[in-house]
Write an enzyme that holds these catalytic residues in place. Structure first.
Site, PDB file in Angstrom:
ATOM      1  N   ARG A  67       0.555  -4.690  -5.496  1.00 24.68           N
ATOM      2  CA  ARG A  67       0.544  -5.942  -4.736  1.00 24.68           C
ATOM      3  C   ARG A  67       0.770  -7.031  -5.786  1.00 24.68           C
ATOM      4  O   ARG A  67       0.014  -7.170  -6.737  1.00 24.68           O
ATOM      5  CB  ARG A  67      -0.783  -6.123  -4.010  1.00 24.68           C
ATOM      6  CG  ARG A  67      -1.064  -4.989  -3.019  1.00 24.68           C
ATOM      7  CD  ARG A  67      -2.018  -5.413  -1.940  1.00 24.68           C
ATOM      8  NE  ARG A  67      -2.525  -4.261  -1.190  1.00 24.68           N
ATOM      9  CZ  ARG A  67      -1.888  -3.683  -0.185  1.00 24.68           C
ATOM     10  NH1 ARG A  67      -0.711  -4.145   0.194  1.00 24.68           N
ATOM     11  NH2 ARG A  67      -2.415  -2.667   0.447  1.00 24.68           N
TER      12      ARG A  67
ATOM     13  N   ARG B  91      18.821  11.270  -3.786  1.00 24.17           N
ATOM     14  CA  ARG B  91      19.669  12.470  -3.712  1.00 24.17           C
ATOM     15  C   ARG B  91      20.917  12.199  -2.876  1.00 24.17           C
ATOM     16  O   ARG B  91      21.999  12.696  -3.181  1.00 24.17           O
ATOM     17  CB  ARG B  91      18.870  13.641  -3.136  1.00 24.17           C
ATOM     18  CG  ARG B  91      17.830  14.194  -4.130  1.00 24.17           C
ATOM     19  CD  ARG B  91      18.260  15.579  -4.631  1.00 24.17           C
ATOM     20  NE  ARG B  91      17.375  16.109  -5.663  1.00 24.17           N
ATOM     21  CZ  ARG B  91      16.394  16.982  -5.448  1.00 24.17           C
ATOM     22  NH1 ARG B  91      16.150  17.400  -4.216  1.00 24.17           N
ATOM     23  NH2 ARG B  91      15.687  17.444  -6.457  1.00 24.17           N
TER      24      ARG B  91
ATOM     25  N   ASP C  75       5.418  -4.968   5.883  1.00 26.31           N
ATOM     26  CA  ASP C  75       5.927  -6.292   6.278  1.00 26.31           C
ATOM     27  C   ASP C  75       5.971  -7.266   5.097  1.00 26.31           C
ATOM     28  O   ASP C  75       6.915  -8.053   4.957  1.00 26.31           O
ATOM     29  CB  ASP C  75       5.110  -6.866   7.443  1.00 26.31           C
ATOM     30  CG  ASP C  75       3.616  -6.913   7.157  1.00 26.31           C
ATOM     31  OD1 ASP C  75       3.144  -6.182   6.251  1.00 26.31           O
ATOM     32  OD2 ASP C  75       2.910  -7.668   7.838  1.00 26.31           O
ATOM     33  N   GLY C  76       4.963  -7.193   4.233  1.00 23.12           N
ATOM     34  CA  GLY C  76       4.960  -8.061   3.059  1.00 23.12           C
ATOM     35  C   GLY C  76       6.155  -7.767   2.162  1.00 23.12           C
ATOM     36  O   GLY C  76       6.867  -8.679   1.717  1.00 23.12           O
TER      37      GLY C  76
ATOM     38  N   THR D  15       4.641   2.202   5.486  1.00 23.34           N
ATOM     39  CA  THR D  15       3.273   1.684   5.599  1.00 23.34           C
ATOM     40  C   THR D  15       2.526   2.506   6.629  1.00 23.34           C
ATOM     41  O   THR D  15       3.118   2.906   7.647  1.00 23.34           O
ATOM     42  CB  THR D  15       3.251   0.199   6.007  1.00 23.34           C
ATOM     43  OG1 THR D  15       1.895  -0.189   6.296  1.00 23.34           O
ATOM     44  CG2 THR D  15       4.090  -0.106   7.241  1.00 23.34           C
TER      45      THR D  15
ATOM     46  N   ASP E 188       0.376   1.324   8.513  1.00 16.29           N
ATOM     47  CA  ASP E 188      -0.102   0.430   9.574  1.00 16.29           C
ATOM     48  C   ASP E 188       0.732   0.457  10.854  1.00 16.29           C
ATOM     49  O   ASP E 188       0.260   0.038  11.909  1.00 16.29           O
ATOM     50  CB  ASP E 188      -0.161  -1.013   9.049  1.00 16.29           C
ATOM     51  CG  ASP E 188      -1.151  -1.170   7.911  1.00 16.29           C
ATOM     52  OD1 ASP E 188      -2.083  -0.351   7.819  1.00 16.29           O
ATOM     53  OD2 ASP E 188      -0.990  -2.114   7.105  1.00 16.29           O
TER      54      ASP E 188
ATOM     55  N   ASP F 166       3.070  -1.515  11.655  1.00 11.00           N
ATOM     56  CA  ASP F 166       3.046  -2.905  12.152  1.00 11.00           C
ATOM     57  C   ASP F 166       4.384  -3.618  11.958  1.00 11.00           C
ATOM     58  O   ASP F 166       4.434  -4.841  11.836  1.00 11.00           O
ATOM     59  CB  ASP F 166       1.917  -3.688  11.452  1.00 11.00           C
ATOM     60  CG  ASP F 166       2.058  -3.706   9.930  1.00 11.00           C
ATOM     61  OD1 ASP F 166       2.930  -3.003   9.386  1.00 11.00           O
ATOM     62  OD2 ASP F 166       1.280  -4.430   9.284  1.00 11.00           O
TER      63      ASP F 166
ATOM     64  N   HIS G  81      -9.812   4.395   2.274  1.00 16.10           N
ATOM     65  CA  HIS G  81      -8.538   4.701   1.625  1.00 16.10           C
ATOM     66  C   HIS G  81      -8.126   6.168   1.697  1.00 16.10           C
ATOM     67  O   HIS G  81      -6.981   6.482   1.358  1.00 16.10           O
ATOM     68  CB  HIS G  81      -8.551   4.221   0.174  1.00 16.10           C
ATOM     69  CG  HIS G  81      -8.396   2.733   0.070  1.00 16.10           C
ATOM     70  ND1 HIS G  81      -9.449   1.881   0.273  1.00 16.10           N
ATOM     71  CD2 HIS G  81      -7.308   1.964  -0.148  1.00 16.10           C
ATOM     72  CE1 HIS G  81      -9.014   0.633   0.144  1.00 16.10           C
ATOM     73  NE2 HIS G  81      -7.719   0.656  -0.102  1.00 16.10           N
ATOM     74  N   MET G  82      -9.012   7.039   2.115  1.00 12.63           N
ATOM     75  CA  MET G  82      -8.551   8.434   2.242  1.00 12.63           C
ATOM     76  C   MET G  82      -7.446   8.536   3.297  1.00 12.63           C
ATOM     77  O   MET G  82      -6.664   9.487   3.312  1.00 12.63           O
ATOM     78  CB  MET G  82      -9.705   9.395   2.532  1.00 12.63           C
ATOM     79  CG  MET G  82     -10.235   9.341   3.933  1.00 12.63           C
ATOM     80  SD  MET G  82     -11.171  10.835   4.314  1.00 12.63           S
ATOM     81  CE  MET G  82     -12.573  10.631   3.260  1.00 12.63           C
ATOM     82  N   GLN G  83      -7.362   7.506   4.135  1.00  8.71           N
ATOM     83  CA  GLN G  83      -6.277   7.470   5.129  1.00  8.71           C
ATOM     84  C   GLN G  83      -4.906   7.279   4.500  1.00  8.71           C
ATOM     85  O   GLN G  83      -3.887   7.519   5.114  1.00  8.71           O
ATOM     86  CB  GLN G  83      -6.471   6.285   6.092  1.00  8.71           C
ATOM     87  CG  GLN G  83      -7.542   6.479   7.106  1.00  8.71           C
ATOM     88  CD  GLN G  83      -8.016   5.160   7.693  1.00  8.71           C
ATOM     89  OE1 GLN G  83      -7.636   4.815   8.788  1.00  8.71           O
ATOM     90  NE2 GLN G  83      -8.838   4.432   6.980  1.00  8.71           N
TER      91      GLN G  83
ATOM     92  N   ARG H 124     -25.639  11.433  19.020  1.00  3.14           N
ATOM     93  CA  ARG H 124     -25.496  10.091  18.452  1.00  3.14           C
ATOM     94  C   ARG H 124     -24.216   9.399  18.911  1.00  3.14           C
ATOM     95  O   ARG H 124     -23.273  10.047  19.381  1.00  3.14           O
ATOM     96  CB  ARG H 124     -25.424  10.168  16.930  1.00  3.14           C
ATOM     97  CG  ARG H 124     -26.757  10.265  16.273  1.00  3.14           C
ATOM     98  CD  ARG H 124     -26.580  10.256  14.761  1.00  3.14           C
ATOM     99  NE  ARG H 124     -27.850  10.545  14.121  1.00  3.14           N
ATOM    100  CZ  ARG H 124     -27.973  10.907  12.860  1.00  3.14           C
ATOM    101  NH1 ARG H 124     -26.900  11.058  12.112  1.00  3.14           N
ATOM    102  NH2 ARG H 124     -29.152  11.133  12.336  1.00  3.14           N
TER     103      ARG H 124
ATOM    104  N   ARG I 102      -4.689  -2.883   9.265  1.00  2.82           N
ATOM    105  CA  ARG I 102      -4.615  -4.340   9.047  1.00  2.82           C
ATOM    106  C   ARG I 102      -4.715  -5.058  10.385  1.00  2.82           C
ATOM    107  O   ARG I 102      -5.681  -4.843  11.100  1.00  2.82           O
ATOM    108  CB  ARG I 102      -3.338  -4.708   8.295  1.00  2.82           C
ATOM    109  CG  ARG I 102      -3.564  -5.865   7.330  1.00  2.82           C
ATOM    110  CD  ARG I 102      -2.323  -6.165   6.557  1.00  2.82           C
ATOM    111  NE  ARG I 102      -2.158  -5.331   5.392  1.00  2.82           N
ATOM    112  CZ  ARG I 102      -2.639  -5.610   4.188  1.00  2.82           C
ATOM    113  NH1 ARG I 102      -3.333  -6.705   3.996  1.00  2.82           N
ATOM    114  NH2 ARG I 102      -2.423  -4.821   3.170  1.00  2.82           N
TER     115      ARG I 102
ATOM    116  N   GLY J 211       0.835  -1.202   0.000  1.00  2.00           N
ATOM    117  CA  GLY J 211       0.000   0.000   0.000  1.00  2.00           C
ATOM    118  C   GLY J 211       0.867   1.249   0.000  1.00  2.00           C
ATOM    119  O   GLY J 211       1.884   1.303   0.680  1.00  2.00           O
TER     120      GLY J 211
ATOM    121  N   ARG K 188     -24.341   5.017  14.441  1.00  4.73           N
ATOM    122  CA  ARG K 188     -24.035   5.013  13.017  1.00  4.73           C
ATOM    123  C   ARG K 188     -22.637   4.430  12.812  1.00  4.73           C
ATOM    124  O   ARG K 188     -21.751   4.653  13.642  1.00  4.73           O
ATOM    125  CB  ARG K 188     -24.040   6.431  12.447  1.00  4.73           C
ATOM    126  CG  ARG K 188     -25.371   7.141  12.521  1.00  4.73           C
ATOM    127  CD  ARG K 188     -26.367   6.542  11.521  1.00  4.73           C
ATOM    128  NE  ARG K 188     -27.548   7.376  11.379  1.00  4.73           N
ATOM    129  CZ  ARG K 188     -28.579   7.378  12.225  1.00  4.73           C
ATOM    130  NH1 ARG K 188     -28.568   6.600  13.291  1.00  4.73           N
ATOM    131  NH2 ARG K 188     -29.616   8.174  12.005  1.00  4.73           N
TER     132      ARG K 188
ATOM    133  N   ALA L 168      15.166  11.054  -0.725  1.00 10.26           N
ATOM    134  CA  ALA L 168      16.335  11.040   0.161  1.00 10.26           C
ATOM    135  C   ALA L 168      17.338   9.978  -0.275  1.00 10.26           C
ATOM    136  O   ALA L 168      18.547  10.234  -0.320  1.00 10.26           O
ATOM    137  CB  ALA L 168      15.888  10.791   1.603  1.00 10.26           C
TER     138      ALA L 168
END
Ligand SMILES: Nc1ncnc2c1ncn2[C@@H]1O[C@H](COP(=O)(O)OP(=O)(O)OP(=O)(O)O)[C@@H](O)[C@H]1O
Ligand SMILES: O=P(O)(O)OC[C@H]1O[C@](O)(CO)[C@@H](O)[C@@H]1O
Ligand SMILES: [Mg+2]
Length: 320
Positions: free
Chosen positions: A72, A25, A103-104, A125, A127, A129, A249-251, A162, A171, A11, A243, A22
């Site tokens: 991927r 250069r 990690d992948g 990533t 994540d 993780d 994916h905007m993250q 609410r 993940r 991702g 709710r 970096a």
């Protein structure tokens, strides 16, 4: 060593471009050439490789996504593809490779190392993780994007009395949820690393409401379950006018924060220094604000340690 290759994989993560810049250069500053490989390991196998000029990196430090594109490409788990990838690198005269991914992607980097090809991994990533690094490139930006979204959701939650259950990415890891949840004063943060109980969460919401809290935010890590399912189960314990929202994916997109740009710049330059020192087969990290490196293999014998005390802290300070 004359030529360093760079690819981004898995991702996309904000700050990947700052890392590519970096590495390239710093390589150029040391009299080396930098080569970009498009579309991660897929482009490596296909030979989608080009020389990077310094000017190509103008104006990219503040851009989200990855100028090298990503993919991927599960086929890279097969030895045939790995050997083909190494053949392509040799064809372009590339002496070492920097893999920026999660990690992948580190699995792919490890395979190349095992075949004798010198590879360094940078943790890119959202994540967070990856073992042996406190932070990954992209995590800070993703958390800040979530915080902005959650602040907006809070306005509606507050206006309508609410409860909102908001699912964030990560993940199998709860880092994004913990940092975002603590940042917005969530009533509950639910992550895969810690036991939780729906009745306890429902009782907390009821308690907070009884004491003047007009609305509730539950931040849910995607590794636990989906927001819709969570709302359905929560509703069995009371009517919270709940709710479900999934930030999605905007993250992953958007301009990297200064923290991610600085982290990426430091790690990218450090990777080149390691290669110039004749080192390789390493994963770069940052621990206690110090750049560190570990054998890539060690990452697979270890587990990322989430800062779980954040969850306890949130429990302690999120009641009315
Ligand atoms: N076991 C493996 N052997 C070789 N290559 C692998 C292996 N696992 C993953 N890869 C390669 O790494 C790529 C990226 O892996 P994955 O999709 O898990 O994302 P990631 O790098 O963990 O990033 P993120 O989790 O942020 O999306 C895969 O598409 C594949 O090309
Ligand atoms: O973009 P895709 O392939 O749908 O993958 C989504 C996954 O990728 C990540 O955004 C990054 O690993 C995870 O948080 C999420 O589970
Ligand atoms: Mg991953």
């Amino acid at each position: 060593m004359k030529r360093i290759g760079i690819l981004t994989s898995g991702g996309d993560a904000p700050g990947m471009n700052a890392a590519v810049r970096a590495v390239a250069r710093k390589a150029m500053a040391e009299g080396l050439e930098a080569y970009g490989i498009n579309y991660g390991f897929a482009g490596l196998v296909a030979g989608d490789i080009h020389k990077i000029e310094a000017a190509d990196l103008d104006g990219v430090v503040n851009q989200g996504g990855t100028l090298l594109y990503s993919a991927r490409y599960p086929e890279f788990a097969h030895e045939e593809g790995q050997l083909k990838g190494i053949e392509q690198l040799k064809r372009f005269g590339i002496d070492a490779l920097v893999v920026i991914g999660g990690d992948g992607s580190y699995h792919g980097a490890l395979r190349l190392t095992e075949h004798g090809y010198n590879t360094i991994g940078l943790p890119g990533t959202i994540d967070n993780d990856i073992p042996y690094t406190d932070f990954t490139i992209g995590f800070d930006t993703a958390v800040n994007t979530d915080v902005e979204a959650l602040d907006r959701i809070y306005d509606t939650a507050h206006s309508h009395d609410r409860t909102f259950v908001v699912e964030v990415m990560g993940r199998g890891a709860g880092d994004v949820a913990m940092w975002a949840g603590l940042s917005v004063g969530a009533d509950a943060i639910v992550i895969p690393e810690l036991d939780w109980d729906m009745e306890t969460i429902a009782n907390k919401i009821k308690h907070n409401r009884a004491n003047g809290h007009r609305c509730n935010i539950v931040v849910l890590a995607e590794g636990v379950m989906g927001a819709d399912e969570f709302v359905e189960k929560l509703s069995q314990y009371g009517d919270f006018d709940a709710r479900a929202n999934t930030i999605g994916h905007m993250q992953r997109g958007g301009r990297p924060t200064a923290k991610d740009r600085v982290l990426a710049s430091k790690m990218g330059a450090y990777a080149v220094e390691l290669l110039l020192d004749g080192k390789g087969g390493l994963a770069v990290g940052i621990q206690d604000n110090q750049l560190v490196n570990h054998d890539i293999l060690d990452l697979f014998n270890s587990k990322h340690k989430a800062e779980l005390s954040l969850s306890k802290l949130n429990e302690d300070i999120s009641f009315n």
